[in-house]
Design a protein around this motif. Sequence first.
Motif, PDB file in Angstrom:
ATOM      1  N   ARG A  40      89.319  21.719   5.079  1.00  0.00           N
ATOM      2  CA  ARG A  40      89.761  21.328   3.735  1.00  0.00           C
ATOM      3  C   ARG A  40      90.300  22.504   2.940  1.00  0.00           C
ATOM      4  O   ARG A  40      91.196  22.354   2.114  1.00  0.00           O
ATOM      5  CB  ARG A  40      88.601  20.705   2.965  1.00  0.00           C
ATOM      6  N   GLU A  41      89.693  23.670   3.154  1.00  0.00           N
ATOM      7  CA  GLU A  41      90.118  24.878   2.427  1.00  0.00           C
ATOM      8  C   GLU A  41      90.179  26.042   3.403  1.00  0.00           C
ATOM      9  O   GLU A  41      89.240  26.832   3.484  1.00  0.00           O
ATOM     10  CB  GLU A  41      89.140  25.190   1.291  1.00  0.00           C
ATOM     11  N   PRO A  42      91.277  26.149   4.165  1.00  0.00           N
ATOM     12  CA  PRO A  42      91.386  27.272   5.103  1.00  0.00           C
ATOM     13  C   PRO A  42      91.188  28.595   4.388  1.00  0.00           C
ATOM     14  O   PRO A  42      91.755  28.821   3.322  1.00  0.00           O
ATOM     15  CB  PRO A  42      92.812  27.134   5.648  1.00  0.00           C
ATOM     16  N   GLY A  43      90.340  29.431   4.953  1.00  0.00           N
ATOM     17  CA  GLY A  43      90.061  30.721   4.350  1.00  0.00           C
ATOM     18  C   GLY A  43      88.850  30.725   3.437  1.00  0.00           C
ATOM     19  O   GLY A  43      88.564  31.717   2.783  1.00  0.00           O
ATOM     20  N   VAL A  44      88.088  29.624   3.420  1.00  0.00           N
ATOM     21  CA  VAL A  44      86.877  29.584   2.612  1.00  0.00           C
ATOM     22  C   VAL A  44      85.902  30.645   3.130  1.00  0.00           C
ATOM     23  O   VAL A  44      85.862  30.941   4.328  1.00  0.00           O
ATOM     24  CB  VAL A  44      86.235  28.166   2.646  1.00  0.00           C
ATOM     25  N   SER A  45      85.134  31.230   2.246  1.00  0.00           N
ATOM     26  CA  SER A  45      84.140  32.214   2.680  1.00  0.00           C
ATOM     27  C   SER A  45      82.878  31.479   3.122  1.00  0.00           C
ATOM     28  O   SER A  45      82.605  30.356   2.691  1.00  0.00           O
ATOM     29  CB  SER A  45      83.799  33.184   1.545  1.00  0.00           C
ATOM     30  N   SER A  46      82.114  32.130   3.951  1.00  0.00           N
ATOM     31  CA  SER A  46      80.857  31.552   4.417  1.00  0.00           C
ATOM     32  C   SER A  46      79.895  31.349   3.245  1.00  0.00           C
ATOM     33  O   SER A  46      79.168  30.357   3.193  1.00  0.00           O
ATOM     34  CB  SER A  46      80.229  32.462   5.479  1.00  0.00           C
ATOM     35  N   ALA A  47      79.912  32.269   2.289  1.00  0.00           N
ATOM     36  CA  ALA A  47      79.032  32.156   1.125  1.00  0.00           C
ATOM     37  C   ALA A  47      79.386  30.932   0.286  1.00  0.00           C
ATOM     38  O   ALA A  47      78.499  30.194  -0.166  1.00  0.00           O
ATOM     39  CB  ALA A  47      79.120  33.426   0.275  1.00  0.00           C
ATOM     40  N   THR A  48      80.675  30.695   0.087  1.00  0.00           N
ATOM     41  CA  THR A  48      81.105  29.514  -0.663  1.00  0.00           C
ATOM     42  C   THR A  48      80.737  28.247   0.090  1.00  0.00           C
ATOM     43  O   THR A  48      80.257  27.277  -0.503  1.00  0.00           O
ATOM     44  CB  THR A  48      82.622  29.571  -0.933  1.00  0.00           C
ATOM     45  N   ALA A  49      80.953  28.250   1.393  1.00  0.00           N
ATOM     46  CA  ALA A  49      80.593  27.090   2.208  1.00  0.00           C
ATOM     47  C   ALA A  49      79.098  26.803   2.094  1.00  0.00           C
ATOM     48  O   ALA A  49      78.687  25.639   1.994  1.00  0.00           O
ATOM     49  CB  ALA A  49      80.992  27.317   3.659  1.00  0.00           C
ATOM     50  N   ALA A  50      78.279  27.829   2.083  1.00  0.00           N
ATOM     51  CA  ALA A  50      76.824  27.651   1.961  1.00  0.00           C
ATOM     52  C   ALA A  50      76.460  27.062   0.608  1.00  0.00           C
ATOM     53  O   ALA A  50      75.638  26.134   0.523  1.00  0.00           O
ATOM     54  CB  ALA A  50      76.106  28.983   2.168  1.00  0.00           C
ATOM     55  N   ARG A  51      77.055  27.581  -0.471  1.00  0.00           N
ATOM     56  CA  ARG A  51      76.777  27.044  -1.814  1.00  0.00           C
ATOM     57  C   ARG A  51      77.162  25.578  -1.898  1.00  0.00           C
ATOM     58  O   ARG A  51      76.418  24.759  -2.431  1.00  0.00           O
ATOM     59  CB  ARG A  51      77.532  27.844  -2.883  1.00  0.00           C
ATOM     60  N   ARG A  52      78.316  25.231  -1.380  1.00  0.00           N
ATOM     61  CA  ARG A  52      78.781  23.849  -1.444  1.00  0.00           C
ATOM     62  C   ARG A  52      77.874  22.904  -0.657  1.00  0.00           C
ATOM     63  O   ARG A  52      77.694  21.752  -1.034  1.00  0.00           O
ATOM     64  CB  ARG A  52      80.204  23.749  -0.926  1.00  0.00           C
ATOM     65  N   ALA A  53      77.344  23.387   0.460  1.00  0.00           N
ATOM     66  CA  ALA A  53      76.475  22.554   1.292  1.00  0.00           C
ATOM     67  C   ALA A  53      75.022  22.590   0.822  1.00  0.00           C
ATOM     68  O   ALA A  53      74.189  21.871   1.352  1.00  0.00           O
ATOM     69  CB  ALA A  53      76.551  23.017   2.748  1.00  0.00           C
ATOM     70  N   ALA A  54      74.737  23.425  -0.167  1.00  0.00           N
ATOM     71  CA  ALA A  54      73.375  23.604  -0.695  1.00  0.00           C
ATOM     72  C   ALA A  54      72.412  24.041   0.399  1.00  0.00           C
ATOM     73  O   ALA A  54      71.291  23.560   0.500  1.00  0.00           O
ATOM     74  CB  ALA A  54      72.880  22.335  -1.392  1.00  0.00           C
TER      75      ALA A  54
END
Length: 149
Positions: free
Chosen positions: A45-59
């Motif tokens: 959905r967002e190529p280049g997303v950071s792992s930290a952002t992905a973790a926050r979004r997934a809680a």
Amino acid sequence: MNHPDARTGYVAWQIGQIMAARIERTLRPFQLTLAQNSALTQAIREPGVSSATAARRAAITPQSMGSAVNGLIDRGLLERRTTPGDRRTQRLHATEDGLRLAAEASKALDATHAEALQVLTPTEQEQAHALLLKLLASLNPSAVEGGTP
């Protein structure tokens, strides 16, 4: 004291537990965990997303997301790339194999969700989804930033 089912949060937790188990069963043939599916979906959905952002979004914790990402990288489904000018920040990108697997898993997940929600009319499904998104936006704004969770 109120009966536990009278608390919306408790009912939501129960539904979350049941849905997580169903989703895990659906993802098992694809050899994906919930966290891995989330990481892969977010990288698409967002190529280049950071792992930290992905973790926050997934809680989930950054460590859990890191483990999920490493598993996907090991399988050739995801890759980390550095950003020009910022060599420390690793950005996540789905590979062609990752895109194919995610599309297959998504079809299976659509069927799982449709089965779970069949007790509701289409209008009720839309209303429930909108209300849950409103709650999610309040409780975890990161989950709804940059696209639909």
